[in-house]
Structure formats: C-alpha cells, structure tokens
Design a protein around this motif. Structure first.
Motif, PDB file in Angstrom:
ATOM      1  N   MET A   1       5.647  16.721  76.858  1.00 16.28           N
ATOM      2  CA  MET A   1       6.526  16.489  77.973  1.00 16.28           C
ATOM      3  C   MET A   1       6.352  15.043  78.428  1.00 16.28           C
ATOM      4  O   MET A   1       5.239  14.551  78.557  1.00 16.28           O
ATOM      5  N   ILE A   2       7.446  14.391  78.638  1.00 13.60           N
ATOM      6  CA  ILE A   2       7.425  13.010  79.115  1.00 13.60           C
ATOM      7  C   ILE A   2       7.653  13.039  80.620  1.00 13.60           C
ATOM      8  O   ILE A   2       8.641  13.591  81.098  1.00 13.60           O
ATOM      9  N   GLU A   3       6.720  12.433  81.343  1.00 17.61           N
ATOM     10  CA  GLU A   3       6.819  12.403  82.799  1.00 17.61           C
ATOM     11  C   GLU A   3       6.972  10.956  83.245  1.00 17.61           C
ATOM     12  O   GLU A   3       6.221  10.088  82.802  1.00 17.61           O
ATOM     13  N   THR A   4       7.933  10.721  84.068  1.00 17.51           N
ATOM     14  CA  THR A   4       8.097   9.389  84.634  1.00 17.51           C
ATOM     15  C   THR A   4       7.786   9.472  86.119  1.00 17.51           C
ATOM     16  O   THR A   4       8.156  10.444  86.790  1.00 17.51           O
ATOM     17  N   ALA A   5       7.089   8.495  86.601  1.00 17.77           N
ATOM     18  CA  ALA A   5       6.667   8.505  87.997  1.00 17.77           C
ATOM     19  C   ALA A   5       7.332   7.353  88.748  1.00 17.77           C
ATOM     20  O   ALA A   5       7.466   6.253  88.215  1.00 17.77           O
ATOM     21  N   ARG A   9       0.759   5.854  92.253  1.00 18.38           N
ATOM     22  CA  ARG A   9      -0.030   6.993  92.753  1.00 18.38           C
ATOM     23  C   ARG A   9       0.399   8.297  92.067  1.00 18.38           C
ATOM     24  O   ARG A   9      -0.436   9.098  91.662  1.00 18.38           O
ATOM     25  N   THR A  10       1.689   8.482  91.919  1.00 17.81           N
ATOM     26  CA  THR A  10       2.196   9.670  91.240  1.00 17.81           C
ATOM     27  C   THR A  10       1.816   9.642  89.768  1.00 17.81           C
ATOM     28  O   THR A  10       1.439  10.665  89.184  1.00 17.81           O
ATOM     29  N   GLN A  11       1.901   8.481  89.143  1.00 14.55           N
ATOM     30  CA  GLN A  11       1.514   8.340  87.737  1.00 14.55           C
ATOM     31  C   GLN A  11       0.039   8.702  87.552  1.00 14.55           C
ATOM     32  O   GLN A  11      -0.323   9.388  86.595  1.00 14.55           O
ATOM     33  N   GLN A  12      -0.807   8.265  88.460  1.00 13.04           N
ATOM     34  CA  GLN A  12      -2.237   8.601  88.386  1.00 13.04           C
ATOM     35  C   GLN A  12      -2.446  10.100  88.555  1.00 13.04           C
ATOM     36  O   GLN A  12      -3.270  10.705  87.881  1.00 13.04           O
ATOM     37  N   ALA A  13      -1.683  10.721  89.438  1.00 17.25           N
ATOM     38  CA  ALA A  13      -1.783  12.171  89.626  1.00 17.25           C
ATOM     39  C   ALA A  13      -1.370  12.907  88.359  1.00 17.25           C
ATOM     40  O   ALA A  13      -2.001  13.895  87.979  1.00 17.25           O
ATOM     41  N   TYR A  14      -0.312  12.429  87.687  1.00 20.93           N
ATOM     42  CA  TYR A  14       0.100  13.029  86.411  1.00 20.93           C
ATOM     43  C   TYR A  14      -1.016  12.910  85.372  1.00 20.93           C
ATOM     44  O   TYR A  14      -1.309  13.858  84.649  1.00 20.93           O
ATOM     45  N   GLN A  15      -1.620  11.748  85.288  1.00 24.24           N
ATOM     46  CA  GLN A  15      -2.701  11.538  84.314  1.00 24.24           C
ATOM     47  C   GLN A  15      -3.901  12.421  84.619  1.00 24.24           C
ATOM     48  O   GLN A  15      -4.508  12.991  83.706  1.00 24.24           O
ATOM     49  N   ASP A  16      -4.259  12.538  85.900  1.00 24.88           N
ATOM     50  CA  ASP A  16      -5.393  13.383  86.285  1.00 24.88           C
ATOM     51  C   ASP A  16      -5.109  14.856  85.963  1.00 24.88           C
ATOM     52  O   ASP A  16      -5.982  15.572  85.470  1.00 24.88           O
ATOM     53  N   ALA A  17      -3.884  15.298  86.234  1.00 24.09           N
ATOM     54  CA  ALA A  17      -3.521  16.688  85.943  1.00 24.09           C
ATOM     55  C   ALA A  17      -3.545  16.931  84.439  1.00 24.09           C
ATOM     56  O   ALA A  17      -4.006  17.989  83.980  1.00 24.09           O
ATOM     57  N   HIS A  18      -3.078  15.968  83.662  1.00 26.79           N
ATOM     58  CA  HIS A  18      -3.091  16.111  82.208  1.00 26.79           C
ATOM     59  C   HIS A  18      -4.530  16.203  81.696  1.00 26.79           C
ATOM     60  O   HIS A  18      -4.842  17.022  80.819  1.00 26.79           O
ATOM     61  N   ALA A  19      -5.417  15.371  82.224  1.00 24.14           N
ATOM     62  CA  ALA A  19      -6.824  15.403  81.803  1.00 24.14           C
ATOM     63  C   ALA A  19      -7.474  16.743  82.162  1.00 24.14           C
ATOM     64  O   ALA A  19      -8.238  17.307  81.373  1.00 24.14           O
ATOM     65  N   ALA A  20      -7.170  17.262  83.344  1.00 20.73           N
ATOM     66  CA  ALA A  20      -7.732  18.551  83.761  1.00 20.73           C
ATOM     67  C   ALA A  20      -7.210  19.681  82.883  1.00 20.73           C
ATOM     68  O   ALA A  20      -7.958  20.577  82.491  1.00 20.73           O
ATOM     69  N   ARG A  21      -5.922  19.649  82.551  1.00 20.36           N
ATOM     70  CA  ARG A  21      -5.331  20.658  81.673  1.00 20.36           C
ATOM     71  C   ARG A  21      -5.965  20.600  80.284  1.00 20.36           C
ATOM     72  O   ARG A  21      -6.282  21.619  79.689  1.00 20.36           O
TER      73      ARG A  21
END
Length: 52
Positions: A1-5, A9-21
């Motif tokens: 999935m491609i996420e654009t922020a 801050r939103t981009q960092q949240a996407y990266q953190d969520a991806h790492a946790a997943r």
C-alpha cells in the motif's frame, strides 16, 4: 500500500505504524514456525543413532 502524507508528522506516524506491524508479523511467524532446540537424552532415544 502506498501512503502519502500531507506533512512530516503524519509521514512519521505511517512509518512507525508500519514498523510496529512488521514487528508483530515477525513475532507471529517466529512463534508459529520457529523450532525450539530440545536436546535429547539417551534414555529418550529408542534406537542408536545411525550417524555414530
């Protein structure tokens, strides 16, 4: 999935969520397929090893 922020801050949240997943999936598959090394005792063996 491609996420654009819209912002950093939103981009960092996407990266953190991806790492946790990713960490959750790795832990799940390690628990599912990761074999545990269990040394055998001579009493447990029913026939001698063919490798010796």
């Amino acid at each position: 999935m491609i996420e654009t922020a819209p912002n950093a801050r939103t981009q960092q949240a996407y990266q953190d969520a991806h790492a946790a997943r990713s960490a959750a999936f790795v832990g799940f598959f390690k628990a599912l397929f990761g074999g545990k090394s269990v040394p055998l005792n001579r009493v447990v063996l029913t026939e001698p090893s063919r490798c010796a």
